[in-house]
Motif scaffolding. Sequence first.
Motif, PDB file in Angstrom:
ATOM      1  N   GLN A 232       0.809  -1.213   0.000  1.00 27.31           N
ATOM      2  CA  GLN A 232       0.000   0.000   0.000  1.00 27.31           C
ATOM      3  C   GLN A 232       0.845   1.267   0.000  1.00 27.31           C
ATOM      4  O   GLN A 232       0.526   2.231  -0.699  1.00 27.31           O
ATOM      5  CB  GLN A 232      -0.923   0.017   1.238  1.00 27.31           C
ATOM      6  N   THR A 233       1.906   1.263   0.771  1.00 25.70           N
ATOM      7  CA  THR A 233       2.710   2.467   0.981  1.00 25.70           C
ATOM      8  C   THR A 233       3.806   2.577  -0.068  1.00 25.70           C
ATOM      9  O   THR A 233       4.622   1.662  -0.226  1.00 25.70           O
ATOM     10  CB  THR A 233       3.350   2.451   2.382  1.00 25.70           C
ATOM     11  N   LYS A 325       6.624  -0.022  -4.727  1.00 25.43           N
ATOM     12  CA  LYS A 325       6.027  -0.909  -3.740  1.00 25.43           C
ATOM     13  C   LYS A 325       5.711  -2.232  -4.424  1.00 25.43           C
ATOM     14  O   LYS A 325       5.890  -2.370  -5.642  1.00 25.43           O
ATOM     15  CB  LYS A 325       4.749  -0.304  -3.152  1.00 25.43           C
ATOM     16  N   LYS A 328       0.931  -6.254  -3.475  1.00 26.71           N
ATOM     17  CA  LYS A 328       0.198  -6.790  -2.328  1.00 26.71           C
ATOM     18  C   LYS A 328       1.181  -6.946  -1.183  1.00 26.71           C
ATOM     19  O   LYS A 328       2.403  -6.825  -1.362  1.00 26.71           O
ATOM     20  CB  LYS A 328      -0.450  -8.131  -2.678  1.00 26.71           C
ATOM     21  N   SER A 329       0.670  -7.190   0.005  1.00 28.16           N
ATOM     22  CA  SER A 329       1.533  -7.333   1.172  1.00 28.16           C
ATOM     23  C   SER A 329       2.565  -8.429   0.936  1.00 28.16           C
ATOM     24  O   SER A 329       2.231  -9.530   0.490  1.00 28.16           O
ATOM     25  CB  SER A 329       0.697  -7.659   2.406  1.00 28.16           C
TER      26      SER A 329
END
Length: 501
Positions: A232-233, A325, A328-329
């Motif tokens: 996300q970041t 980034k 996804k996580s």
Amino acid sequence: MLVSFDGVDWIPFAAPTLTGLFAVAVSDLSHVEVAGSGANILGTSSVANIIGSLTPDCGSGSATSNPAARIASTTSQYSLTSSDGAHWQEMDATKLRVYCSPSSSHAVLLTGNSDLFTASAGFNQDIGIFVNDNGGPDQLVAWKESGGFAGTFSPNAAHVQALVQISAGHFYIFKLKWKTNRPAMGATIFAGAGSGPPYSPTSLLAKVFPTSVAPQEAVSSSQYHLAGSDGQTWRTIDLTNLAVTTSPGSDATAVLGANADLFTATAGYNQDLGVFVSDNGGPDNLVAWKESGGFAGTFSPNAAFVLATYPMSGGHTYVFSLKWKTNKSASGVTIFAGAGGGPPYSPTSLSVESVPTGVNPYSVASINQYALRGSDGVAWHVVDPSLQVTVTPTSDTNAVIGANIDLFTGSAGYNQDFGIVVSEDGGPSDLLAWKESGGFAGTFSPNAAFAQTEFHMTSGHTYVFTLVWKTNRSAPTSTIYAGAGGAAPFSPSRLIVDLAV
């Protein structure tokens, strides 16, 4: 008259003050002669003066007009077998060179564009831009690596860019070269996709600017890594070396180009690359982004490119930067920017071209996601009727056309083709350029694809440029997509028409 600039290839030029057949050997520029005469004609003239009278001027543009543009392009397919992974080989010394003999100093933004793929899994394809100055050794100015670990016959619409300075009185040859990323005895790599001929174009484009209005570039040959992204970041890649600060004196449009080799160490995690801007010290805002697929395989770089425009106000100070980034996580996972066995690694770069406010450049973008199901692999379909640019020039002009789009498939084995078409005065659409994005390697693994070309327009005629797409073969039950991301807004699809001279 025919002139040889490398002692091998002969090129026709008009030179009214000189007659006969001239051989100019780059390896021995202290001697210039009429072929067969044996007489050195240098006399009191320098090599640069003689060659400068024979080599085409690459133009300049001006501070109040558009840049000059020169392109070398071919729809041939190329193959390279048994590369040793170390020595660069020229792709095509006849069709993929741009010659330039400037009458004053300029900045040149060079861009190379090619569909690259391998017939043997495990061998990446490297593409580089080289510059030859006054017959000296070829100098590598930028390169990118296209992944082959993910699969075979799965093209990467690779893009590489570099900003170079050229001087009056010199003559330059810009070239495209390639190799594998490691010794590849018995293996073959390719440039140019499709079932042609013709194949998808490979091109080398030079945009020439006066030094007073030269684009700005931030570039780094370091390798970067990002571990444990939360998906996300956005994280800054390198604010010291990969940021551009500009303060236009009057309203202007920034044409932005971000270029990076992106890959993952863990399959299943895509890499997102974004261009951000801060206005007068304010917060960073996302301008545009692209997603590079990691579902297909590890250590398989995507030569990603992000194209964007941004309106700037006179008297403001803007800082453009690169961030990234995962999609996804990714706890415990690392992604990378910068390929190769360096240092130095393949360059990561950000270019900013400032254009006085006006209709140029013509640009349209969409943050929607598109789906195409049941393509027959032959007919081109319009991506979105709103993704069109209409131009009616008031004088004869050239234009640099660029298209940038994230493409992927929902069914492995189907590549995604996208193209730029033009209609003149309401006539039929003609295909100007296209690229193929690989789908043999895996699903939902975007390729940040880019296609470029140059096009001449005639005063008073109306031209409509449109984005189109299809699969590379019949796909009656399969779906391909344009625009990456988990939800709206998706990564932008963009078409730019940038007037040149």
